[in-house]
Design a protein around this motif. Sequence first.
Motif, PDB file in Angstrom:
ATOM      1  N   GLN A  97       0.871  -1.165   0.000  1.00  0.00           N
ATOM      2  CA  GLN A  97       0.000   0.000   0.000  1.00  0.00           C
ATOM      3  C   GLN A  97       0.912   1.220   0.000  1.00  0.00           C
ATOM      4  O   GLN A  97       1.710   1.414   0.914  1.00  0.00           O
ATOM      5  CB  GLN A  97      -0.889   0.016   1.242  1.00  0.00           C
ATOM      6  CG  GLN A  97      -1.852   1.194   1.323  1.00  0.00           C
ATOM      7  CD  GLN A  97      -3.112   0.984   0.515  1.00  0.00           C
ATOM      8  OE1 GLN A  97      -3.402  -0.135   0.131  1.00  0.00           O
ATOM      9  NE2 GLN A  97      -3.845   2.046   0.245  1.00  0.00           N
ATOM     10  N   TYR A  98       0.812   2.047  -1.044  1.00  0.00           N
ATOM     11  CA  TYR A  98       1.697   3.192  -1.184  1.00  0.00           C
ATOM     12  C   TYR A  98       0.964   4.452  -0.725  1.00  0.00           C
ATOM     13  O   TYR A  98      -0.011   4.876  -1.355  1.00  0.00           O
ATOM     14  CB  TYR A  98       2.136   3.361  -2.639  1.00  0.00           C
ATOM     15  CG  TYR A  98       2.718   2.106  -3.253  1.00  0.00           C
ATOM     16  CD1 TYR A  98       3.937   1.583  -2.828  1.00  0.00           C
ATOM     17  CD2 TYR A  98       2.043   1.434  -4.273  1.00  0.00           C
ATOM     18  CE1 TYR A  98       4.477   0.433  -3.395  1.00  0.00           C
ATOM     19  CE2 TYR A  98       2.572   0.289  -4.845  1.00  0.00           C
ATOM     20  CZ  TYR A  98       3.783  -0.209  -4.406  1.00  0.00           C
ATOM     21  OH  TYR A  98       4.301  -1.352  -4.978  1.00  0.00           O
ATOM     22  N   SER A  99       1.430   5.047   0.363  1.00  0.00           N
ATOM     23  CA  SER A  99       0.782   6.242   0.905  1.00  0.00           C
ATOM     24  C   SER A  99       1.738   7.431   0.871  1.00  0.00           C
ATOM     25  O   SER A  99       2.957   7.272   0.987  1.00  0.00           O
ATOM     26  CB  SER A  99       0.322   6.004   2.352  1.00  0.00           C
ATOM     27  OG  SER A  99      -0.682   5.017   2.391  1.00  0.00           O
ATOM     28  N   HIS A 100       1.162   8.602   0.728  1.00  0.00           N
ATOM     29  CA  HIS A 100       1.970   9.830   0.693  1.00  0.00           C
ATOM     30  C   HIS A 100       1.122  10.972   1.242  1.00  0.00           C
ATOM     31  O   HIS A 100      -0.092  11.037   1.012  1.00  0.00           O
ATOM     32  CB  HIS A 100       2.396  10.145  -0.739  1.00  0.00           C
ATOM     33  CG  HIS A 100       3.150  11.430  -0.875  1.00  0.00           C
ATOM     34  ND1 HIS A 100       4.463  11.577  -0.477  1.00  0.00           N
ATOM     35  CD2 HIS A 100       2.763  12.654  -1.348  1.00  0.00           C
ATOM     36  CE1 HIS A 100       4.865  12.807  -0.710  1.00  0.00           C
ATOM     37  NE2 HIS A 100       3.853  13.489  -1.232  1.00  0.00           N
ATOM     38  N   THR A 111      -3.633  13.081   2.721  1.00  0.00           N
ATOM     39  CA  THR A 111      -3.033  11.760   2.586  1.00  0.00           C
ATOM     40  C   THR A 111      -3.690  11.040   1.422  1.00  0.00           C
ATOM     41  O   THR A 111      -4.917  10.907   1.378  1.00  0.00           O
ATOM     42  CB  THR A 111      -3.210  10.930   3.866  1.00  0.00           C
ATOM     43  OG1 THR A 111      -2.578  11.601   4.955  1.00  0.00           O
ATOM     44  CG2 THR A 111      -2.588   9.549   3.701  1.00  0.00           C
ATOM     45  N   SER A 113      -3.319   7.535  -1.275  1.00  0.00           N
ATOM     46  CA  SER A 113      -2.708   6.215  -1.308  1.00  0.00           C
ATOM     47  C   SER A 113      -3.128   5.468  -2.557  1.00  0.00           C
ATOM     48  O   SER A 113      -4.123   5.808  -3.206  1.00  0.00           O
ATOM     49  CB  SER A 113      -3.089   5.417  -0.061  1.00  0.00           C
ATOM     50  OG  SER A 113      -4.479   5.201  -0.011  1.00  0.00           O
TER      51      SER A 113
END
Length: 445
Positions: A97-100, A111, A113
């Motif tokens: 899971q790519y979150s930023h 946020t 993702s």
Amino acid sequence: MRKRKIAAIALGITLVGAGAAAYVASPTIHAGQTGEAPELGRHGEYAIGTSVKKFALEDRTKITTWGAISGNLTDTDRELSVRFWYPAKTGNGDTAQYSHVMRPPGKDPVTISAQGVAVPDAEAIAGQKYPLVLMSHGFGGWDTQFSNLAEQIASHGYIVASINHADMPIDGVTSFLLSFGNVLVDRTLDQRQILTQILDDAQSGSHTYAAQIDSGNVGLIGYSMGGYGAIASAGAPYDFANDPMSNIPATARTVMEEALEKPLPIKSLVTFSPWGGQPDSRAWTADSIGKINKPVLVIAGNQDDVVNYEEGVKWLFENMTGSDRYMLVYREARHNIVGNDFDLEADGNFTTAEFLKEPVWRSDRLNAINQHFVTAFLDMTLKGDASKADYLNVPTADSNDSNWPIGFGEQLNGKMADAEQSDHWKGFQRRWAVGLEMKRMEKKP
């Protein structure tokens, strides 16, 4: 006469209904994949893993407020992380899971993702070699902003390394100018130092996925300011005569010039919406752009008002006279033609949407088309697969002029054009190759 007309209408309705029923009842010919993605825009044969490594970049400097006034730079320790994707033995396990967290100036943090298909730290396939593709994001972007593209490339048998450039945060005009000034200096230097270290790792075999790297086949993908850096990394020295390049402190210019004298082992270049060709911020001369001698794929929107498609991107493409090159153009698209299809809150601030979304094109559609053409180009230039040229050497420059005749009532059900449909863009479904242009130019003898 009236009875015949009614009968004909009834027959037409029956045929339409039968055709619709047949379409619904039959499974698509590409089970398990989104129906509208072109042929090469689909997941490849490999399960993939992902991992992150930090790289220390030596002898770097930073432009500060005082440095911008005095011309004296601050020495700094620069450490960047790089996200890797690679062919793995198995895809079993929890996927990434790519979150930023985005921090728009003057707005609340957001946020976002994206769900990946790669398995964190999955065991790499040992004993195999794959081409390396280095990815470089735009101003204010991050390493997993294009994770969908990176995962898809890796699934076709590549090692993908995406740099997190960690651009200086922006909270006003002064910080914007300082951040952008550092990006002008940092992009190609980051690319150069990190690529060198990755190739050193490949030689030492210090990491399993690093041992997979085929150091003789390296590609570079850059978006916007990442494209600006990538063009220089591919062999085009900067011209410091014009603004804003002329405002770079002399010490930094010297470092950049010395770095650009050392060629990198890049065999293939892809640039999305590259910055630096527009007349008011031109980073190269026509002669310096012509020094790139690798095959190039440029991808752009013809309404790009950030990097100026007409006078910027086209100028870059036309002056890359030392390379065989293609340019894929999305009509009515602006600057954000690559990146994950992030779900944003319905009542979220518009600044985030404007940074990530296109006003006309759907992000998922852009992704599928980008993946199709980037895969074809990399296979052709890094793997030596000459058959993939058929996907790029399209029969009509304007996709709307593609022709694929069918019989009355014929149901294609997602069939993609192949050699039998030679007047249609290969790999696209009938009626689905629209809104695109492909330009091709050969290097000068």
